[in-house]
Design an enzyme around this catalytic site. Sequence first.
Site, PDB file in Angstrom:
ATOM      1  N   CYS A  83      15.474  41.936  49.800  1.00  0.00           N
ATOM      2  CA  CYS A  83      17.066  41.571  49.742  1.00  0.00           C
ATOM      3  C   CYS A  83      17.556  42.429  49.098  1.00  0.00           C
ATOM      4  CB  CYS A  83      17.041  39.986  48.950  1.00  0.00           C
ATOM      5  SG  CYS A  83      16.360  39.999  47.561  1.00  0.00           S
TER       6      CYS A  83
ATOM      7  N   CYS B  34      18.129  38.212  53.004  1.00  0.00           N
ATOM      8  CA  CYS B  34      19.363  38.005  52.880  1.00  0.00           C
ATOM      9  C   CYS B  34      20.192  38.931  53.969  1.00  0.00           C
ATOM     10  CB  CYS B  34      19.875  38.730  51.417  1.00  0.00           C
ATOM     11  SG  CYS B  34      19.998  40.121  51.005  1.00  0.00           S
TER      12      CYS B  34
ATOM     13  N   CYS C  14      18.215  51.198  56.910  1.00  0.00           N
ATOM     14  CA  CYS C  14      17.165  51.671  56.134  1.00  0.00           C
ATOM     15  C   CYS C  14      16.393  52.670  57.111  1.00  0.00           C
ATOM     16  CB  CYS C  14      16.029  50.505  55.917  1.00  0.00           C
ATOM     17  SG  CYS C  14      16.832  49.428  54.494  1.00  0.00           S
TER      18      CYS C  14
END
Length: 276
Positions: free
Chosen positions: A120, A196, A204
């Site tokens: 998250c 989240c 990423c």
Amino acid sequence: MLLDQLSTLAHAPRMDVFRLLMRRYPDALPAGEISVVLGFKASTTSVYLAALSGAGLIRQDRAGTSLRYSVDMQGARTMVAQVFDECCNGRPDLCPPGLVDPFKESTPISDAKQNVLFICTGNSARSIFAEAIMRHEAGARFNVCSAGTKPQSELNPFAVEMLDQKGLDIAALRAKNIAEFQGEDAPVMDFVFTVCDQAANEECPAWHGQPISAHWGLPDPVKATGTDAEKRLAFQQTFGAMRNRIIAFSALPLETLTRASLQHKVDEIGRNKETT
């Protein structure tokens, strides 16, 4: 159709929209949220969404009075399979490493202990809940970690209190940066779950080992307002929803499922309202 799809994705901003929806899958997002996340004008976002819909890469659904958009996973998989078959002649040795035909791949998941990472933004509540719950419920089968893209310096005190009251071990919990799990010496993850929306929205680097990934977004209890009792209720609800999802995941017979079928099941856990 394949050329239309590839041409549509060759446009960088349209590809940004597609990648965002892929990261948020199985969520369906309103156009307004897509505009805010990517910094596009509303009219521009509408044009991009129309192009992606026309190419069969995303789908549009109505929720009440608003329209929401999500990846058309069947369309995306068909596109990849066609690239594989038409450009590589179905031969994996001719394709870049990691490119597989999603319809033909059928290798079962190993029955060895699996590495799981929950992500998250702050790593102070939701992902910490997930780490503690899975370690408690299925620590014999999974090595469990959590991390944040922008971790807090300390865990949320309401989250720590909740875990302690539930009898879960909190001694080893700490806020960690996602970078700890992306270096050369980091363990190879088998599963990566974002819990989240903000973390799922962020780009990423690709994970080593190509782990199965899914988005299990839950409301942020840290943002709850009101009395301490009202805040604790928000944490209780998030804890319960996370526990339901982890129990459902832990009950999956990993050793009998193919990678493709397992991916479908973890996506369903994120989509299923009964686990929230």
